[in-house]
Design a protein around this motif. Structure first.
Motif, mmCIF file in Angstrom:
data_model
loop_
_atom_site.group_PDB
_atom_site.id
_atom_site.type_symbol
_atom_site.label_atom_id
_atom_site.label_comp_id
_atom_site.label_asym_id
_atom_site.label_seq_id
_atom_site.Cartn_x
_atom_site.Cartn_y
_atom_site.Cartn_z
ATOM 1 N N THR A 285 37.716 -27.135 -20.063
ATOM 2 C CA THR A 285 38.527 -28.604 -19.702
ATOM 3 C C THR A 285 40.088 -27.956 -19.615
ATOM 4 O OG1 THR A 285 36.679 -29.845 -20.389
ATOM 5 C CG2 THR A 285 38.953 -30.910 -20.033
ATOM 6 N N ALA B 137 42.643 -29.557 -27.392
ATOM 7 C CA ALA B 137 41.357 -28.852 -27.366
ATOM 8 C C ALA B 137 41.285 -28.159 -28.623
ATOM 9 C CB ALA B 137 41.504 -27.678 -26.267
ATOM 10 N N TYR C 175 38.064 -37.212 -17.590
ATOM 11 C CA TYR C 175 36.859 -37.367 -16.645
ATOM 12 C C TYR C 175 36.554 -38.690 -16.198
ATOM 13 C CZ TYR C 175 35.906 -32.441 -17.922
ATOM 14 O OH TYR C 175 35.739 -30.900 -18.051
ATOM 15 N N SER D 292 40.917 -26.713 -16.207
ATOM 16 C CA SER D 292 40.377 -27.723 -15.232
ATOM 17 C C SER D 292 41.633 -28.422 -14.531
ATOM 18 C CB SER D 292 39.432 -28.640 -15.426
ATOM 19 O OG SER D 292 40.056 -29.664 -16.379
ATOM 20 N N ILE E 47 41.448 -31.499 -14.277
ATOM 21 C CA ILE E 47 41.479 -32.930 -14.709
ATOM 22 C C ILE E 47 42.713 -33.037 -15.120
ATOM 23 C CG2 ILE E 47 40.357 -34.308 -16.120
ATOM 24 C CD1 ILE E 47 38.353 -33.431 -14.217
ATOM 25 N N TYR F 256 45.389 -35.692 -17.536
ATOM 26 C CA TYR F 256 45.457 -36.206 -18.808
ATOM 27 C C TYR F 256 46.612 -36.751 -19.165
ATOM 28 C CZ TYR F 256 40.949 -34.281 -20.354
ATOM 29 O OH TYR F 256 39.610 -34.152 -20.257
ATOM 30 N N GLY G 174 39.660 -36.481 -25.062
ATOM 31 C CA GLY G 174 38.859 -35.220 -24.133
ATOM 32 C C GLY G 174 38.022 -35.843 -22.975
ATOM 33 N N PHE H 12 33.070 -26.565 -23.696
ATOM 34 C CA PHE H 12 33.521 -27.742 -22.911
ATOM 35 C C PHE H 12 35.237 -27.800 -23.142
ATOM 36 C CE2 PHE H 12 35.406 -32.211 -23.855
ATOM 37 C CZ PHE H 12 35.267 -32.541 -22.403
ATOM 38 N N GLY I 37 44.784 -30.452 -16.873
ATOM 39 C CA GLY I 37 43.991 -29.688 -17.618
ATOM 40 C C GLY I 37 43.970 -30.209 -19.077
ATOM 41 N N LEU I 38 43.186 -30.065 -19.954
ATOM 42 C CA LEU I 38 43.196 -30.365 -21.355
ATOM 43 C C LEU I 38 44.376 -29.752 -22.140
ATOM 44 C CD1 LEU I 38 41.989 -32.532 -23.506
ATOM 45 C CD2 LEU I 38 40.497 -30.818 -24.204
#
Length: 250
Positions: A183, A148, A237, A186, A188, A190, A233, A179, A142-143
């Motif tokens: 994020t 963020a 993705y 999420s 995702i 990083y 950011g 967003f 996650g971000l």
């Protein structure tokens, strides 16, 4: 098989509760002050100062942990204090700054999008505190909340310097806030930059790129910082899309 332990000291019995150390907690308190100062400035309508204060909090937040490790002054209190400070500086402060600057004109949608960001920061920190250690420390899940916060505060800062009112870009502000909040929670990945070895020799172009980066920040700090965190950011993705493409190609 090695037993997995929680990242944070509150849930890790092997870390001694050695009390409170002044030096690292001084940086944490300064970061908390910067986050609170951002909230106060937003309430007074000085959004440029509020955005700058959030970036100052990011710098201070990056220093407290490093200072604690260098001076061997890590403690359970310091770890939890840092998380609470992060919630104020990178959760509540950016959400309130963005809401006061642009989102309040959207009515219910405005405060809901600000809440999504604030809740995302809280969940991100809670997950980080309780998640078991992972094998690959090169990536965050996650971000990160400071990144963020930089997206939200950087957007406000750039628009103010450019002479754009919050009411004129409230739709973009709403999408960006949601967003960033989504994020953060999420899956995702990083890049964490934790494997960067500053003692290792690098090619000449790396030093040239660093010098160029300093020049860009000096020329226009708000655009340089916001641009960097926009790319960061989106990078998660991009990595996720590349990984999905490679799995489908196999």
């Amino acid at each position: 098989m090695t037993e997995l332990k929680p990242r944070k000291t509150l849930f890790n019995p092997e870390v001694k509760r050695r009390g409170i150390y002044v030096l690292p907690n001084l940086f944490t308190t300064a970061a908390l002050f910067a986050g609170f100062f951002a909230i106060v400035q937003a309430m007074q309508g000085d959004f440029e100062r509020a955005a700058m204060a959030i970036f100052i909090a990011m710098v201070l937040d990056g220093l407290d942990g490093r200072v604690a490790r260098l001076t061997n002054t890590q403690s359970a209190f310091g770890a939890e204090y840092d998380s609470l400070s992060d919630m104020v500086s990178f959760g509540a402060a950016p959400a309130l700054v963005m809401y006061e600057w642009a989102l309040q004109d959207l009515g219910r949608l405005g405060w809901i999008s600000a809440f999504i960001y604030c809740a995302g920061a809280a969940l991100r920190l809670a997950r980080f505190n309780t998640t078991l250690e992972v094998v690959d420390k090169r990536f965050f899940q996650g971000l990160p909340s400071p990144a963020a916060a930089a997206l939200v505060a950087g957007f406000v800062w750039v628009m103010i310097v450019s002479g754009v009112a919050g009411a004129d870009v409230r739709g973009i502000a709403c999408v960006l806030t949601i967003f960033a909040g989504v994020t953060m929670v999420s899956n995702i990945r990083y890049y964490s930059f934790k494997d960067v070895n500053l003692k290792k020799s690098v090619p000449f172009f790396v030093i040239a790129a660093i010098a160029l980066g300093f020049a860009l920040v000096a020329y226009s700090p708000e655009i340089a910082l916001f641009g960097f965190f926009v790319l960061y950011g989106l990078s998660g993705y991009v990595l996720a899309a590349l990984g999905l493409f490679k799995r489908k190609a196999i």
